[in-house]
Design an enzyme around this catalytic site. Structure first.
Site, mmCIF file in Angstrom:
data_model
loop_
_atom_site.group_PDB
_atom_site.id
_atom_site.type_symbol
_atom_site.label_atom_id
_atom_site.label_comp_id
_atom_site.label_asym_id
_atom_site.label_seq_id
_atom_site.Cartn_x
_atom_site.Cartn_y
_atom_site.Cartn_z
ATOM 1 C CE LYS A 121 7.279 2.744 7.731
ATOM 2 N NZ LYS A 121 7.560 1.373 7.284
ATOM 3 C CB THR A 122 6.206 2.593 14.706
ATOM 4 O OG1 THR A 122 5.300 2.657 13.605
ATOM 5 C CG2 THR A 122 5.478 3.027 15.970
ATOM 6 C CD GLU A 165 5.520 4.950 11.353
ATOM 7 O OE1 GLU A 165 5.082 3.915 10.832
ATOM 8 O OE2 GLU A 165 5.354 5.242 12.555
#
Length: 464
Positions: A121-122, A165
């Protein structure tokens, strides 16, 4: 467009303001003109950055830190019920807002891209933030890690796009109403909150049910959990589904990933045309993250060739295969990986970058519950390294579990043929690594806890 400051967020107080998710929201609110205050357990560069934006940051938790005129108290799932500032909020009848609700309010009126998945995600959120900024679209973004370029995890932009995110760990991603949702993968994790894969699928389905009518789901075509989720949501008539990956049936097909040392060259097939661009981080999984970002941008109407070029400007996120430095011919790299799939992906990427050199790993397990459930798989992942040092479990928010120690990982690693050393005193690791490393070796510090602090110490010890 979004209002400058959401209702009731004019004077917010953040408990745990230094956390990756919390600090991002605080930064955006401060940039929008809110009078931000909060507290954190210890001093940090994040606390200093918030003060530079005009925020008041207290170190330590005490009831007196909460101002009488605070309009709300923002908390994350990590804040315990007996926190003195939370108790004080109850006495003053100050509304308590979960971090996810605060973030959702910041996205109001904007074209939101929400990036979800068990891992990646990051990186994917960061790739989008960098690319959209490079294209002059001035997005707002909230990320779970600091970008290497801008050096921050969040920003209020003047454009109409908000990239966030979206955290599935506590189901908080169900609060968002994105125009584009990205799902990178779906796996069993966060065992304190999910008892089965069915619960995880249900949670992701709820998240995707919040995508605005006519919006788009960008989802992996190769990962089994994502494939199953796609099957479950195909009947949502309001949702356009775009798959990406190496599958021949993928809408955005990854044709080839060519390693170039610590970078990769990626070729995709999109609408029948080949498109090649560079990703400035190694590994096939990061290449797939970039393709997901590309597909999401195209879903918003951004030309693919412009996005591909802009994605090449991404230089990484702190703790995502971040090069910390080199000493005596030994490179030290830091990885946030703490789930077996992440560990395997990063170790395979480093294995490719190491070529004929040795790969030495310093691994710190994260959470007792995760180690209990996935310790065997973590140990098996470490077999990809030439030699590993395994530290004690970093507890984070958890209390110890009887019989759950790093030995679960070490035993599994040895069974898988790995060379592993247990180290219980983290401060001795630089000496241990200095005794193992030789010129040309790669040293990878890995885990979601404070193992990241060892990189500079290892470099200093190697230099001496």
């Amino acid at each position: 467009m979004a209002s400058a400051i959401p209702t009731a967020m004019e004077r917010p107080h953040f408990i745990g303001i230094g956390g990756a998710g919390m600090s991002g929201i605080a930064k955006i609110l401060a940039q929008r003109g809110a009078k931000v205050a909060g507290s954190d357990a210890k001093e940090s560069a994040t606390a200093q950055a918030l003060r530079a934006l005009g925020a008041t940051v207290h170190i330590g938790h005490a009831a007196g830190h909460l101002a009488d005129d605070a309009t709300c108290v923002v908390v994350s799932s990590a804040i315990r019920a007996d926190n003195p500032e939370l108790a004080r909020a109850a006495e003053l009848s100050v509304p308590v807002v979960h971090r996810s609700d605060a973030l959702a309010s910041l996205m109001g009126g904007l074209r939101a891209i929400a990036v979800a998945g068990t891992h990646g995600k990051t990186t994917t959120t960061s790739m989008l933030a960098v690319a959209l900024t490079e294209l002059g679209l001035d997005p707002s973004y909230a990320i779970g890690g600091d970008l290497e370029g801008p050096g921050t995890n969040a920003r209020h932009g003047e454009g109409d796009i908000f990239v966030a995110e979206a955290d599935e760990s506590d189901r908080s991603f169900q609060k968002y109403d994105p125009e584009v949702a990205i799902v990178l993968n779906v796996e069993l994790d966060h065992h304190a909150n999910y008892a089965s894969m069915d619960e995880i699928y249900d949670s992701f389905e709820t998240f995707l049910g919040k995508v605005v009518p006519g919006g788009t789901l960008v989802i992996a075509a190769d990962q089994p959990g994502a494939v199953e989720l796609t099957r479950r949501v195909r009947d949502l008539s309001s949702l356009k589904v775009v798959t990406y990956g190496e599958s021949q049936t993928a809408d955005v097909r990854v044709h080839k990933v060519t390693p170039r040392g610590l970078t990769s060259e990626v070729t995709v097939v999109l609408n029948g045309k080949y498109l090649t661009f560079t990703v400035s981080v190694p590994g096939r999984h990061y290449a797939h993250n970039a393709v997901a970002a590309l597909a999401a941008g195209v879903a918003l109407g951004i030309p693919a060739h412009n996005l591909a070029s802009a994605l090449g400007k991404y230089t990484g996120v702190k703790r995502r295969l971040q090069l910390k430095g080199e000493a005596k011919g030994v490179q030290v790299i830091d990885s946030y990986a703490h789930h077996p799939t992440e560990m395997t992906a990063d170790l395979e990427a480093m294995r490719g970058a190491a070529s004929d050199s040795r790969l030495l790993v310093v691994f710190q397990p994260h959470l007792f519950s995760r180690t209990q459930e996935l310790g065997k798989e973590m140990g098996q992942a470490l077999a990809l390294a030439d030699s590993s040092v395994v530290l004690d479990i970093y507890p984070a928010r958890e209390d110890p579990l009887p019989g759950v120690t790093s030995a679960l990982i070490i035993d599994a690693a040895k069974t898988a043929g790995a060379q592993v050393t247990a180290v219980h005193d983290k401060d001795t690791v630089p000496d241990v690594i200095a005794g193992m490393a030789a010129p040309g070796d790669l040293v990878l510090t890995m885990g979601a806890g404070d193992v990241t602090d060892l990189g500079p110490a290892i470099l200093a010890r190697l230099s001496n």
